[in-house]
Design a protein around this motif. Sequence first.
Motif, mmCIF file in Angstrom:
data_model
loop_
_atom_site.group_PDB
_atom_site.id
_atom_site.type_symbol
_atom_site.label_atom_id
_atom_site.label_comp_id
_atom_site.label_asym_id
_atom_site.label_seq_id
_atom_site.Cartn_x
_atom_site.Cartn_y
_atom_site.Cartn_z
ATOM 1 N N HIS A 14 -14.742 -31.617 2.695
ATOM 2 C CA HIS A 14 -15.761 -32.474 3.310
ATOM 3 C C HIS A 14 -15.396 -32.938 4.712
ATOM 4 O O HIS A 14 -16.233 -33.513 5.407
ATOM 5 C CB HIS A 14 -16.005 -33.710 2.435
ATOM 6 C CG HIS A 14 -16.688 -33.413 1.137
ATOM 7 N ND1 HIS A 14 -16.060 -33.541 -0.075
ATOM 8 C CD2 HIS A 14 -17.945 -32.975 0.864
ATOM 9 C CE1 HIS A 14 -16.899 -33.219 -1.050
ATOM 10 N NE2 HIS A 14 -18.042 -32.859 -0.503
ATOM 11 N N LEU A 18 -18.198 -33.696 7.663
ATOM 12 C CA LEU A 18 -18.409 -35.109 7.944
ATOM 13 C C LEU A 18 -18.139 -35.415 9.414
ATOM 14 O O LEU A 18 -18.873 -36.188 10.052
ATOM 15 C CB LEU A 18 -17.515 -35.967 7.044
ATOM 16 C CG LEU A 18 -17.668 -37.487 7.199
ATOM 17 C CD1 LEU A 18 -19.110 -37.914 6.904
ATOM 18 C CD2 LEU A 18 -16.698 -38.227 6.289
ATOM 19 N N PHE A 22 -20.784 -37.073 11.910
ATOM 20 C CA PHE A 22 -20.533 -38.296 12.684
ATOM 21 C C PHE A 22 -20.993 -38.122 14.126
ATOM 22 O O PHE A 22 -21.602 -39.027 14.721
ATOM 23 C CB PHE A 22 -19.043 -38.637 12.648
ATOM 24 C CG PHE A 22 -18.630 -39.525 11.491
ATOM 25 C CD1 PHE A 22 -19.482 -39.736 10.420
ATOM 26 C CD2 PHE A 22 -17.397 -40.151 11.474
ATOM 27 C CE1 PHE A 22 -19.114 -40.552 9.357
ATOM 28 C CE2 PHE A 22 -17.014 -40.973 10.434
ATOM 29 C CZ PHE A 22 -17.878 -41.173 9.370
ATOM 30 N N ARG A 72 -25.896 -42.034 4.568
ATOM 31 C CA ARG A 72 -25.980 -40.630 4.970
ATOM 32 C C ARG A 72 -24.758 -39.848 4.475
ATOM 33 O O ARG A 72 -24.874 -38.675 4.086
ATOM 34 C CB ARG A 72 -26.060 -40.523 6.496
ATOM 35 C CG ARG A 72 -27.326 -41.098 7.104
ATOM 36 C CD ARG A 72 -27.355 -40.783 8.586
ATOM 37 N NE ARG A 72 -28.438 -41.465 9.271
ATOM 38 C CZ ARG A 72 -28.807 -41.193 10.526
ATOM 39 N NH1 ARG A 72 -28.171 -40.252 11.208
ATOM 40 N NH2 ARG A 72 -29.805 -41.848 11.098
ATOM 41 N N THR A 73 -23.596 -40.517 4.501
ATOM 42 C CA THR A 73 -22.381 -39.866 4.012
ATOM 43 C C THR A 73 -22.497 -39.550 2.529
ATOM 44 O O THR A 73 -22.119 -38.456 2.072
ATOM 45 C CB THR A 73 -21.154 -40.764 4.266
ATOM 46 O OG1 THR A 73 -21.029 -41.002 5.673
ATOM 47 C CG2 THR A 73 -19.886 -40.127 3.742
ATOM 48 N N ARG A 74 -23.017 -40.513 1.746
ATOM 49 C CA ARG A 74 -23.214 -40.271 0.313
ATOM 50 C C ARG A 74 -24.119 -39.065 0.094
ATOM 51 O O ARG A 74 -23.849 -38.198 -0.747
ATOM 52 C CB ARG A 74 -23.839 -41.498 -0.362
ATOM 53 C CG ARG A 74 -22.920 -42.679 -0.502
ATOM 54 C CD ARG A 74 -23.401 -43.633 -1.596
ATOM 55 N NE ARG A 74 -24.835 -43.919 -1.504
ATOM 56 C CZ ARG A 74 -25.361 -44.901 -0.803
ATOM 57 N NH1 ARG A 74 -24.572 -45.707 -0.114
ATOM 58 N NH2 ARG A 74 -26.668 -45.106 -0.788
ATOM 59 N N PRO A 82 -20.111 -44.304 -1.703
ATOM 60 C CA PRO A 82 -19.403 -43.769 -0.533
ATOM 61 C C PRO A 82 -17.917 -43.626 -0.827
ATOM 62 O O PRO A 82 -17.366 -44.331 -1.679
ATOM 63 C CB PRO A 82 -19.653 -44.824 0.551
ATOM 64 C CG PRO A 82 -20.000 -46.066 -0.185
ATOM 65 C CD PRO A 82 -20.688 -45.638 -1.446
ATOM 66 N N HIS A 85 -13.301 -46.384 2.343
ATOM 67 C CA HIS A 85 -13.534 -46.518 3.777
ATOM 68 C C HIS A 85 -13.097 -47.884 4.279
ATOM 69 O O HIS A 85 -12.918 -48.827 3.503
ATOM 70 C CB HIS A 85 -15.022 -46.305 4.110
ATOM 71 C CG HIS A 85 -15.937 -47.273 3.432
ATOM 72 N ND1 HIS A 85 -16.376 -47.101 2.128
ATOM 73 C CD2 HIS A 85 -16.495 -48.451 3.860
ATOM 74 C CE1 HIS A 85 -17.169 -48.102 1.793
ATOM 75 N NE2 HIS A 85 -17.243 -48.937 2.820
#
Length: 294
Positions: A14, A18, A22, A72-74, A82, A85
Amino acid sequence: MPWLKLKLRVDESHAQPLADAFEEWGAISVTLEDAADQPIFETHWDKNPLWSQVVVTGLFPEHTSTDDILARTRALMHLAEPPPHEIDLLGDEDWAHSWMAHYKPLQVGRGLWVVPSWCAPPEPDAINIILDPGLAFGTGDHPTTSLCLTWLSEQTLAGKTILDYGCGSGILSIAALRLGAHEAFAVDIDPQALEVSRRNAVHNGIHGGMQVMLPSELSPDFQADIVIANILFGTLIELAPEIKARVRPGGWLVLSGLLGSDQAVEVRPYYEPPFAFEQRERQQWVLLAGRKPD
C-alpha cells in the motif's frame, strides 16, 4: 504558514499507491521511511526498494481536513478503519529546523567533507562537497557511500577517468573530480537522479569533466580507470558482465552496497577472476576493491 503532518503506517503493497494518492490529494511533500528499522536485502535495478512495513508521511496545508484524507485512505486500502497514524501541526520554522537539524558536516575521508549548504565547512581548506539531502541516494552519511568516498580519498586520481555506475546524487563523481580525476561519467537509470547529479555538480563549481547519462548512452567500447558501482546486491550480480567489461586493463573496480560478509561472498564469484578483491567493512556494510590485470 503552519502545516499538517500526517504519518500513516502501512504494509509494502500500500505504500507507493498511498504516496501517489497523497500527492493527488494536495500534499506538498511525501516521504517513505522504514517503519521497523529493517535493512533491505534484495531488490531489482528497475524497482524502488521498499520495506515490509512503511511509514508514509504527507505534509499538507494547514486547513486540510485530515478526516477527509483518512476516509479516502480507508477507501483506497479497502479498510474499515484507517491504519495507525499520527497528526501534527508544524510551523514553517519548526518544519525547516526539524528537517535540517538531522544533517551536519560529515568527514568522509582524508581532507574530504560533505557539507550541507546551510552549514559552515569545519575545515575551509579541505575539499568540501556541498550537498543537500534531495531526491536521489547519496549524501555521504550511509556506510556504503562513506566507504566509497574514503577509498577515493586514498587514491591518486590525477588524469584518471571514473565511471560512477548508479550515480544517485552524483556525490562519488563530484568527489572524484574534486580529488583530481580528469573525467567522471555518472550513469543511472533514473532520470531524476541524473538531473539531481547535474544540479549538484553546478553547486560544486563543476562545469566540465562530468558526463551525466543513462547507462545505455555509454559507447559499447567505453572503459574507465576506476569503476565504482555502489548499487544493490542483486543488481551487482545481474550486471556483473557489463560492469567488469567497463574496467580497462590495470584499472580498479569498487563494489559497494553489500550488507554483510554473506552477500560479499556470494557476489565475488561473479567478478573473481579476473579481480582479486580487498574487503572493507563499516556498520556491517561491505566494500570490495580489486584491480584488473594488465
